[in-house]
Design a protein around this motif. Structure first.
Motif, PDB file in Angstrom:
ATOM      1  N   ILE A  51      24.173  29.489  30.703  1.00 34.73           N
ATOM      2  CA  ILE A  51      23.452  28.214  30.627  1.00 34.73           C
ATOM      3  C   ILE A  51      21.970  28.519  30.681  1.00 34.73           C
ATOM      4  CG2 ILE A  51      22.893  26.128  31.971  1.00 34.73           C
ATOM      5  CD1 ILE A  51      25.696  25.539  32.123  1.00 34.73           C
ATOM      6  N   ASP A  52      21.230  27.861  29.811  1.00 35.24           N
ATOM      7  CA  ASP A  52      19.779  28.025  29.824  1.00 35.24           C
ATOM      8  C   ASP A  52      19.204  26.988  30.789  1.00 35.24           C
ATOM      9  OD1 ASP A  52      17.127  28.311  29.425  1.00 35.24           O
ATOM     10  OD2 ASP A  52      17.172  27.951  27.241  1.00 35.24           O
ATOM     11  N   THR A  53      18.691  27.451  31.914  1.00 34.74           N
ATOM     12  CA  THR A  53      18.224  26.492  32.930  1.00 34.74           C
ATOM     13  C   THR A  53      16.928  25.797  32.504  1.00 34.74           C
ATOM     14  OG1 THR A  53      17.213  28.335  34.090  1.00 34.74           O
ATOM     15  CG2 THR A  53      19.334  27.570  34.917  1.00 34.74           C
ATOM     16  N   ALA A  54      16.314  26.273  31.424  1.00 33.17           N
ATOM     17  CA  ALA A  54      15.113  25.571  30.938  1.00 33.17           C
ATOM     18  C   ALA A  54      15.479  24.174  30.440  1.00 33.17           C
ATOM     19  CB  ALA A  54      14.457  26.375  29.813  1.00 33.17           C
ATOM     20  N   SER A  55      16.770  23.960  30.158  1.00 33.50           N
ATOM     21  CA  SER A  55      17.179  22.638  29.660  1.00 33.50           C
ATOM     22  C   SER A  55      17.547  21.694  30.804  1.00 33.50           C
ATOM     23  CB  SER A  55      18.380  22.804  28.729  1.00 33.50           C
ATOM     24  OG  SER A  55      19.482  23.291  29.474  1.00 33.50           O
TER      25      SER A  55
END
Ligand code: GLU
Length: 443
Positions: free
Chosen positions: A164-168
């Motif tokens: 998961i890209d935590t920037a999202s």
């Protein structure tokens, strides 16, 4: 040896879907001689109720799940307070003063501009003076965890490589303005403190996992293994909620279902295994392999519970039900149980067959002369499983009746019913006196 936990929020009764999570954890622990912790996530003081926690413990016990340890998050607040201090010291927790309405307006603006409604971290830019002004105006801060914007990856026990890209994501709120804890942080603190090394939960928690992995790391702790199982849905694809009252474990139990019928359906649906009745949790534990759980939703038909229940009972040895039969006022010992178990859907149905044995029944006599001839041929007691065949042979020889017109009038006279357990087993239980009376038309 694995240490796992089942962590329900005591805001309602658990249903068959929660049971899937509980049982998967239980099986993973017990198969490997590990520990199963029951943790009540009760930091939501408004919605959590001790009665629900008690009911959940009772429901789990009915399923055969006995926790090695039970904890309540409301007893462990000091641990969470200490973790908050550590995160504050590490610069990973920051104070925010927005009201819910302000946040909502901001999200709407973002969406209107086609942007994802992710928190913009405005509070990070607040000066000391601005914060003071909020405090003076009576606002209390809520606290957000500062995510590191990066790809968080893990090897999921069910889903395989996951990331998961935590920037999202928005920086999650860990502590509310009233000082209360949301679920995210206490869960990690407890998993660390109780040495949980495998978190098995529903796939609705996948996003939380990315966040929580960063919290484990920010607290300097080892990250546990994670497995996210598919969720049970009804045949129409509808998810289950605490409001799915009819599928709560309590109502399934009150409805007379066997725990292993519920457990078999809850566990085997949506896996590589055929859904079938499994007699014990230990056997189920041997069947379950997390990596063979499907990624598609686990659709089930509640009506299958009855079929599974009947099939379980049809195989059940007398010793497994003797106590419960006695409590239902059912006698007849093993002979009676073996005679009727193939004809019941719920254990309580055995009581109706017991009434057929002991009476009174309303005998159906279509041909009184035939019944009287049959009555006259009843052999003397003692009776056994061979009595029926010998008697029927004698009736056949005397009356010339055969096939259905021989058997059906006898069954109707003896039981008042067209269908039922084999008469060779029932007849000795009914006994000569009652059989005679029924053939003569007495109730
Ligand atoms: N209380 C959470 C829930 O019921 C627990 C999630 C978890 O297992 O971490 O969804």
């Amino acid at each position: 040896m694995p240490v796992v936990r089942f962590a329900p929020s005591p805001t309602g009764r658990i249903h068959i879907g929660n049971t899937r999570t509980a049982l998967l954890n239980w099986c993973v622990a017990k198969r490997a001689g590990g520990r199963f912790i029951l943790r009540f996530d009760d930091t939501d003081r408004e919605r959590s109720r001790p009665e629900y926690a008690e009911a959940i413990a009772v429901d789990l016990a009915w399923l055969g799940v006995a926790p090695d340890l039970t904890v309540r998050q409301s007893d462990r607040i000091a641990l969470y307070d200490a973790a908050v201090e550590r995160l504050q010291d590490a610069g990973r927790l920051y104070a925010c003063y927005e009201t819910e309405e302000e946040l909502e307006r901001r999200r709407k603006r973002q969406m209107a501009r086609g942007l994802p409604p992710v928190y913009d971290r405005a509070a990070l830019k607040l000066t000391v003076a601005e914060k003071m002004a909020f405090e003076m105006a009576g606002r209390r801060p809520h606290w957000r965890f500062l995510l590191e914007h990066r790809i968080v990856a893990w090897e999921d026990g069910v889903r395989g490589p996951a990331h998961i890209d935590t920037a999202s994501l928005s920086d999650p709120v860990l502590v509310r303005a009233d000082g209360g804890y949301l679920y995210t942080l206490p869960s990690v603190v407890d998993d660390i403190d109780l040495a949980v090394d495998h978190v098995i939960r529903g796939e609705d928690h996948v996003t939380n996992t990315a966040v929580q992995i960063q919290i484990f790391q920010a607290l300097g702790a080892a990250v546990p293994a994670f497995s996210h199982h598919n969720l049970l849905t009804t045949a129409s694809g509808e998810g289950l909620s605490k409001r799915s009252g009819a599928l709560s474990i309590g109502s399934l139990r009150d409805g007379g279902l066997e725990p292993m019928a519920v457990a078999s359906l809850a566990m085997l649906t949506g896996t590589a295994e055929a859904v079938r009745p499994v007699a014990t949790l230990a056997e189920l534990a041997g069947l379950i392999d997390l990596s063979r759980i499907s990624r598609a939703p686990a659709r089930f038909d509640p009506a299958d519970l009855e079929t599974l229940n009947a099939r379980l009972l049809h195989e059940m040895p007398h010793a497994a039900v003797a106590g419960r039969l006695a409590a239902l006022g059912v006698g007849g010992g093993e002979a009676f149980w073996l005679a009727v178990r193939g004809n019941i859907v719920r254990l309580t149905d055995a009581a109706s067959w017991w009434r057929v044995v002991t009476g009174p029944v309303a005998p159906v006599l279509e041909d009184r002369a035939f019944a009287q001839a049959a009555a006259a041929l009843l052999p003397p007691e003692p009776w056994d499983e061979g009595t029926w065949a010998a008697w029927v042979e004698a009736v056949k020889a005397a009356t010339g009746a055969k096939g259905r017109s021989l058997f059906m009038p006898l069954r109707l006279a003896l039981t008042g019913l067209e269908h039922g357990p084999e008469l060779k087993a029932l007849l000795p239980l009914i006994g000569r006196d009652r059989a005679l009376a029924r053939l003569e038309g007495a109730a």
